[in-house]
Design an enzyme around this catalytic site. Sequence first.
Site, short mmCIF file in Angstrom:
data_model
loop_
_atom_site.label_atom_id
_atom_site.label_comp_id
_atom_site.label_asym_id
_atom_site.label_seq_id
_atom_site.Cartn_x
_atom_site.Cartn_y
_atom_site.Cartn_z
N LYS A 11 -34.69 14.08 -4.04
CA LYS A 11 -33.79 14.89 -3.26
C LYS A 11 -34.51 15.53 -2.14
CE LYS A 11 -29.76 15.10 -6.38
NZ LYS A 11 -28.79 16.11 -6.97
N TYR A 51 -21.41 9.87 -3.21
CA TYR A 51 -21.20 10.96 -4.14
C TYR A 51 -19.51 10.91 -4.37
CZ TYR A 51 -25.57 12.88 -5.32
OH TYR A 51 -26.81 13.09 -6.12
N ASN A 114 -31.85 20.07 -7.16
CA ASN A 114 -32.49 19.92 -8.55
C ASN A 114 -33.10 18.61 -8.55
OD1 ASN A 114 -30.25 18.16 -8.00
ND2 ASN A 114 -29.20 18.52 -10.09
N HIS A 117 -31.90 12.56 -8.58
CA HIS A 117 -30.68 11.80 -8.91
C HIS A 117 -30.91 10.62 -9.66
CE1 HIS A 117 -26.73 9.74 -8.98
NE2 HIS A 117 -27.55 8.80 -8.69
P1 RTP Z 1 -27.05 13.29 -10.14
O1 RTP Z 1 -25.63 12.67 -10.04
O2 RTP Z 1 -27.53 13.99 -8.74
O3 RTP Z 1 -27.91 12.66 -10.74
O4 RTP Z 1 -26.86 14.91 -10.90
P2 RTP Z 1 -26.18 14.63 -12.57
O5 RTP Z 1 -25.50 13.37 -12.94
O6 RTP Z 1 -26.91 15.38 -13.38
O7 RTP Z 1 -24.79 15.84 -12.05
P3 RTP Z 1 -23.47 15.43 -11.50
O8 RTP Z 1 -22.34 16.02 -12.53
O9 RTP Z 1 -23.37 13.81 -11.27
O10 RTP Z 1 -23.21 16.05 -10.17
C1 RTP Z 1 -23.91 15.45 -9.13
C2 RTP Z 1 -24.87 16.76 -8.36
O11 RTP Z 1 -23.86 17.62 -7.94
C3 RTP Z 1 -24.42 19.24 -8.23
N1 RTP Z 1 -23.72 19.91 -9.19
N2 RTP Z 1 -23.24 20.94 -8.81
N3 RTP Z 1 -22.28 23.83 -8.96
C4 RTP Z 1 -21.94 23.00 -9.88
O12 RTP Z 1 -21.32 23.25 -11.06
C5 RTP Z 1 -22.62 21.68 -9.80
N4 RTP Z 1 -22.45 20.57 -10.47
C6 RTP Z 1 -22.98 19.46 -10.27
C7 RTP Z 1 -25.70 18.95 -8.72
O13 RTP Z 1 -27.00 19.15 -7.91
C8 RTP Z 1 -25.73 17.65 -9.66
O14 RTP Z 1 -27.00 16.98 -9.38
MG MG Z 2 -24.25 12.13 -11.61
#
Ligand code: RTP
Ligand code: MG
Length: 141
Positions: A11, A51, A114, A117
Amino acid sequence: MALERTLSIIKPDAVAKNVIGEIYTRFEKAGLKVVASKMKQLSKQEAEGFYAVHRERPFFAALVNFMISGPVMIQALEGDNAVTKNRDLMGATNPKEAAAGTIRADFADSIDANAVHGSDSLENAAIEIAYFFPATDVYAR
Ligand code: RTP
Ligand code: MG
């Protein structure tokens, strides 16, 4: 062991920190091969499409704005259990909860910035790889 492919994105925060190489080294040391790669400045439309599953979530606008705040490094990774292996290397979404030694524990600053991805399922991995790479740009190794 199942040979899989997964989509990884370094990212904008991690690209800005100049740790692309350190993150690639972690993939390689874990047995994941880079089979496609490109740096790209995502458009708002591309980030929203990528997304789309999070469209209704309260953090969607912040996520899209962050993902277009600078260039990202996009790669397809191949290896045994690549989807889970990459998620293990990444660590928890919130870096405060990420296990020591994971990419997010070491390089991420916040739940928004973070660092990486990674696809969360084999099915989504295929969709996400195809979103960024035509089949001819993915190299079997
Ligand atoms: P990614 O898709 O980026 O690999 O991350 P992830 O699976 O660990 O998390 P996901 O639930 O898919 O969420 C995508 C990205 O959205 C942001 N996020 N912010 N503020 C919040 O509660 C929140 N929750 C998620 C994070 O940057 C996450 O990587
Ligand atoms: Mg995700």
